[in-house]
Design a protein around this motif. Structure first.
Motif, PDB file in Angstrom:
ATOM      1  N   TYR A 176     -22.382  -7.702  27.665  1.00  0.00           N
ATOM      2  CA  TYR A 176     -21.358  -7.501  26.631  1.00  0.00           C
ATOM      3  C   TYR A 176     -21.210  -8.744  25.769  1.00  0.00           C
ATOM      4  CZ  TYR A 176     -16.632  -6.644  24.734  1.00  0.00           C
ATOM      5  OH  TYR A 176     -15.550  -6.470  23.922  1.00  0.00           O
ATOM      6  N   HIS A 177     -21.183  -8.539  24.443  1.00  0.00           N
ATOM      7  CA  HIS A 177     -20.969  -9.629  23.496  1.00  0.00           C
ATOM      8  C   HIS A 177     -19.813  -9.242  22.572  1.00  0.00           C
ATOM      9  CE1 HIS A 177     -24.938 -11.322  24.568  1.00  0.00           C
ATOM     10  NE2 HIS A 177     -25.295 -10.055  24.637  1.00  0.00           N
ATOM     11  N   LYS A 178     -18.824 -10.105  22.465  1.00  0.00           N
ATOM     12  CA  LYS A 178     -17.668  -9.850  21.600  1.00  0.00           C
ATOM     13  C   LYS A 178     -17.743 -10.716  20.345  1.00  0.00           C
ATOM     14  CE  LYS A 178     -12.593  -9.793  21.606  1.00  0.00           C
ATOM     15  NZ  LYS A 178     -11.368 -10.044  22.403  1.00  0.00           N
ATOM     16  N   ASN A 179     -17.333 -10.146  19.217  1.00  0.00           N
ATOM     17  CA  ASN A 179     -17.262 -10.913  17.973  1.00  0.00           C
ATOM     18  C   ASN A 179     -16.250 -12.040  18.145  1.00  0.00           C
ATOM     19  OD1 ASN A 179     -16.794 -11.851  15.303  1.00  0.00           O
ATOM     20  ND2 ASN A 179     -17.312  -9.843  14.469  1.00  0.00           N
ATOM     21  N   GLN A 180     -16.705 -13.266  17.972  1.00  0.00           N
ATOM     22  CA  GLN A 180     -15.839 -14.430  18.148  1.00  0.00           C
ATOM     23  C   GLN A 180     -14.979 -14.726  16.910  1.00  0.00           C
ATOM     24  OE1 GLN A 180     -15.598 -15.905  21.222  1.00  0.00           O
ATOM     25  NE2 GLN A 180     -16.947 -14.174  21.735  1.00  0.00           N
ATOM     26  N   ALA A 181     -15.261 -14.048  15.806  1.00  0.00           N
ATOM     27  CA  ALA A 181     -14.467 -14.183  14.572  1.00  0.00           C
ATOM     28  C   ALA A 181     -14.213 -15.638  14.209  1.00  0.00           C
ATOM     29  CB  ALA A 181     -13.143 -13.421  14.717  1.00  0.00           C
ATOM     30  N   THR A 182     -15.261 -16.449  14.317  1.00  0.00           N
ATOM     31  CA  THR A 182     -15.110 -17.869  13.976  1.00  0.00           C
ATOM     32  C   THR A 182     -14.766 -18.067  12.512  1.00  0.00           C
ATOM     33  OG1 THR A 182     -17.509 -17.971  13.654  1.00  0.00           O
ATOM     34  CG2 THR A 182     -16.671 -18.631  15.810  1.00  0.00           C
ATOM     35  N   TRP A 183     -15.070 -17.062  11.683  1.00  0.00           N
ATOM     36  CA  TRP A 183     -14.799 -17.176  10.250  1.00  0.00           C
ATOM     37  C   TRP A 183     -13.306 -17.148   9.933  1.00  0.00           C
ATOM     38  CZ3 TRP A 183     -12.360 -12.700   8.864  1.00  0.00           C
ATOM     39  CH2 TRP A 183     -12.594 -11.579   9.674  1.00  0.00           C
ATOM     40  N   PHE A 184     -12.469 -16.765  10.893  1.00  0.00           N
ATOM     41  CA  PHE A 184     -11.027 -16.777  10.645  1.00  0.00           C
ATOM     42  C   PHE A 184     -10.545 -18.181  10.242  1.00  0.00           C
ATOM     43  CE2 PHE A 184     -10.158 -12.699  12.981  1.00  0.00           C
ATOM     44  CZ  PHE A 184      -9.452 -12.111  11.947  1.00  0.00           C
ATOM     45  N   ARG A 185     -11.117 -19.191  10.878  1.00  0.00           N
ATOM     46  CA  ARG A 185     -10.683 -20.558  10.565  1.00  0.00           C
ATOM     47  C   ARG A 185     -11.042 -20.940   9.139  1.00  0.00           C
ATOM     48  NH1 ARG A 185     -14.312 -25.245  11.381  1.00  0.00           N
ATOM     49  NH2 ARG A 185     -16.453 -24.480  11.263  1.00  0.00           N
ATOM     50  N   GLN A 186     -12.065 -20.275   8.587  1.00  0.00           N
ATOM     51  CA  GLN A 186     -12.514 -20.612   7.238  1.00  0.00           C
ATOM     52  C   GLN A 186     -11.676 -19.931   6.148  1.00  0.00           C
ATOM     53  OE1 GLN A 186     -16.401 -20.901   9.714  1.00  0.00           O
ATOM     54  NE2 GLN A 186     -16.598 -19.431   8.036  1.00  0.00           N
ATOM     55  N   MET A 187     -10.700 -19.138   6.547  1.00  0.00           N
ATOM     56  CA  MET A 187      -9.836 -18.501   5.561  1.00  0.00           C
ATOM     57  C   MET A 187      -8.862 -19.496   4.934  1.00  0.00           C
ATOM     58  SD  MET A 187      -9.092 -14.876   7.525  1.00  0.00           S
ATOM     59  CE  MET A 187      -8.219 -14.114   6.148  1.00  0.00           C
ATOM     60  N   LYS A 188      -8.558 -20.557   5.682  1.00  0.00           N
ATOM     61  CA  LYS A 188      -7.609 -21.556   5.182  1.00  0.00           C
ATOM     62  C   LYS A 188      -8.376 -22.788   4.730  1.00  0.00           C
ATOM     63  CE  LYS A 188      -3.182 -23.719   6.248  1.00  0.00           C
ATOM     64  NZ  LYS A 188      -2.109 -23.895   7.265  1.00  0.00           N
ATOM     65  N   LYS A 189      -8.559 -22.899   3.427  1.00  0.00           N
ATOM     66  CA  LYS A 189      -9.344 -23.985   2.848  1.00  0.00           C
ATOM     67  C   LYS A 189      -8.439 -25.013   2.181  1.00  0.00           C
ATOM     68  CE  LYS A 189     -13.220 -20.896   1.838  1.00  0.00           C
ATOM     69  NZ  LYS A 189     -12.596 -19.710   2.451  1.00  0.00           N
ATOM     70  N   PRO A 190      -8.847 -26.270   2.173  1.00  0.00           N
ATOM     71  CA  PRO A 190      -8.033 -27.280   1.489  1.00  0.00           C
ATOM     72  C   PRO A 190      -7.987 -27.079  -0.016  1.00  0.00           C
ATOM     73  CG  PRO A 190     -10.107 -28.230   2.289  1.00  0.00           C
ATOM     74  CD  PRO A 190      -9.988 -26.864   2.893  1.00  0.00           C
ATOM     75  N   ARG A 191      -9.059 -26.495  -0.583  1.00  0.00           N
ATOM     76  CA  ARG A 191      -9.095 -26.232  -2.027  1.00  0.00           C
ATOM     77  C   ARG A 191      -9.286 -24.731  -2.231  1.00  0.00           C
ATOM     78  NH1 ARG A 191     -10.662 -30.860  -4.983  1.00  0.00           N
ATOM     79  NH2 ARG A 191     -10.418 -29.559  -6.846  1.00  0.00           N
ATOM     80  N   SER A 192      -8.451 -24.127  -3.057  1.00  0.00           N
ATOM     81  CA  SER A 192      -8.556 -22.691  -3.288  1.00  0.00           C
ATOM     82  C   SER A 192      -8.010 -22.348  -4.664  1.00  0.00           C
ATOM     83  CB  SER A 192      -7.784 -21.915  -2.220  1.00  0.00           C
ATOM     84  OG  SER A 192      -6.410 -22.218  -2.291  1.00  0.00           O
ATOM     85  N   TYR A 193      -8.356 -21.134  -5.128  1.00  0.00           N
ATOM     86  CA  TYR A 193      -7.701 -20.612  -6.320  1.00  0.00           C
ATOM     87  C   TYR A 193      -7.629 -19.096  -6.212  1.00  0.00           C
ATOM     88  CZ  TYR A 193     -12.407 -19.868  -8.341  1.00  0.00           C
ATOM     89  OH  TYR A 193     -13.699 -19.487  -8.573  1.00  0.00           O
ATOM     90  N   SER A 194      -6.738 -18.512  -6.980  1.00  0.00           N
ATOM     91  CA  SER A 194      -6.312 -17.132  -6.731  1.00  0.00           C
ATOM     92  C   SER A 194      -7.408 -16.103  -6.891  1.00  0.00           C
ATOM     93  CB  SER A 194      -5.139 -16.775  -7.664  1.00  0.00           C
ATOM     94  OG  SER A 194      -5.536 -16.892  -9.018  1.00  0.00           O
TER      95      SER A 194
END
Length: 307
Positions: A134-152
Motif C-alpha cells: 500500500y502506498h498513500k499520497n503524501q501530499a507534500t505539495w500542500f506545503r508549497q501552497m503558502k509561498k513568501p511571494r504571491s499574487y492573486s
C-alpha cells in the motif's frame, strides 16, 4: 490499483491529468493499470496498491496472505474504502476492521498500527479482491501552497501540479521550461517532482519573486530575465500560463508571438489561458491533443495540451 477523488470544479482537470499519466480514459474512483506512477505526484490520486494476490472471495485472500513474509519488520493492513461496491453492499467500519484483523492474524510478524515499517492494502473491484503493498499520497505539495511571494492571478498549486503532470507524464530525462514563469508556481511543483526545469519572465520584479519562492522550498533552478523570443535552447516540454488581456497589458499579437516561440523551443506544451485559443494555437503550428477546464467558482482556466 489506484484510487482518486476530486471536487466538482476539478472533474475536468482531474480526468485530463489521469489521461496523460496513464494514457487512457480512467474509470470513476478506482482503476487498475500496468503503468506505475508515484501517487504523491497527483493532487487527485489517493492510494496505490501494488497487487500481490487476488481472488474471487475474501477467503481466497486470507489463504494467500499466509504466505506474506515481512522479514522481521512490523506491518499494518488497511482496508481501502474507495471501491465499486453498490451502496447496499457497502462494508461498514466494524467489518472493515475485522477484515484487517483477520489478514493481520494470518501474517507471521508483529503488527503495528501506528508506525509500521510495511503497509499492505486490501480492496475490492469488479467482484474480485486484491491485496498488496500500500502506498498513500503524501501530499507534500500542500506545503508549497503558502509561498513568501504571491499574487492573486497566479495559478493555484493544484492546477500547476496537474499541468506539470500533463506536460511531463514521465519525468526521467525530461528538460522543461516555463517561459512566462511568473512567481514560479509551476517551477516549484516541477522541481518537487525531480523534473529538470528552468524559468524565464520579462518582468524583473516577478522573476525575482520566482527565485525567492524556489529558494524558500529548498529547490535550485535558473530563472532568467527576458523575452521568450531570445531563448535559443530546445526543451522536451513546457507549461505556458498565457498573460491575459484581462489582467495585463498584452495584445493578441504579443500572445501569438509567445505561442510561435513556444512552438519553436518545445515539443510538448500545456497552454493555460482564460479562454479557448484554438485558432491562434493552430496558426502558431500546434495541434491540440487534449484539453480541460479548471474552474474556481465563476472563474475558469482552459488547459490545452499541444504538440
Amino acid at each position: 490499483m489506484y484510487t482518486y477523488a476530486y471536487s466538482p470544479d476539478e472533474a475536468s482537470l482531474c480526468a485530463m491529468e489521469l489521461r496523460c499519466l496513464f494514457g487512457q480514459e480512467i474509470p470513476e474512483g478506482i482503476f487498475m493499470s500496468g503503468v506505475q506512477v508515484d501517487v504523491s505526484r497527483s493532487p487527485f490520486m489517493k492510494e496505490r496498491i501494488d497487487v500481490l494476490y487476488e481472488g474471487d472471495s475474501l477467503e481466497d485472500i486470507y489463504r494467500q496472505t499466509e504466505q506474506v513474509e515481512v522479514e522481521g519488520q512490523t506491518f499494518k493492513v488497511i482496508y481501502v474504502k474507495i471501491n465499486d461496491l453498490a451502496p447496499e453492499h457497502k462494508i461498514e467500519y466494524d467489518e472493515r476492521r475485522a477484515i484487517e484483523r483477520e489478514i493481520g492474524m494470518r501474517i507471521e510478524g508483529e503488527a503495528d498500527v501506528n508506525r509500521p515499517e510495511r503497509v499492505y492494502g486490501i480492496v475490492t473491484l469488479g467482484g474480485r479482491w486484491y491485496f498488496g503493498t500500500y502506498h498513500k499520497n503524501q501530499a507534500t505539495w500542500f506545503r508549497q501552497m503558502k509561498k513568501p511571494r504571491s499574487y492573486s492571478i497566479a495559478l493555484s498549486t493544484r492546477v500547476a501540479r496537474a499541468a506539470v503532470n500533463m506536460a511531463a507524464p514521465r519525468t526521467r530525462g525530461i528538460k522543461m521550461i516555463d517561459p512566462c514563469c511568473g512567481i514560479g508556481t509551476v517551477m516549484v511543483e516541477a522541481l518537487s517532482m525531480g523534473i529538470d526545469i528552468v524559468g524565464r519572465d520579462i518582468n524583473p520584479q516577478i522573476a525575482a519573486g520566482a527565485r525567492t519562492n524556489i529558494a524558500h522550498f529548498g529547490f535550485k533552478s535558473e530563472v532568467t530575465l527576458g523575452d521568450i523570443a531570445d531563448i535559443t535552447e530546445h526543451y522536451d516540454a513546457a507549461v505556458v500560463d498565457m498573460p491575459y488581456n484581462l489582467y495585463s497589458r498584452i495584445t493578441p499579437e504579443e500572445q501569438y508571438a509567445i505561442l510561435v516561440n513556444t512552438r519553436r523551443i518545445a515539443d510538448r506544451v500545456v497552454i493555460v489561458a482564460i479562454e479557448a485559443m484554438d485558432e491562434m494555437i493552430g496558426a502558431a503550428g500546434f495541434t491540440i491533443i487534449d484539453r480541460c477546464v479548471a474552474k474556481k467558482g465563476t472563474f475558469s482556466r482552459h488547459l490545452m495540451l499541444c504538440e
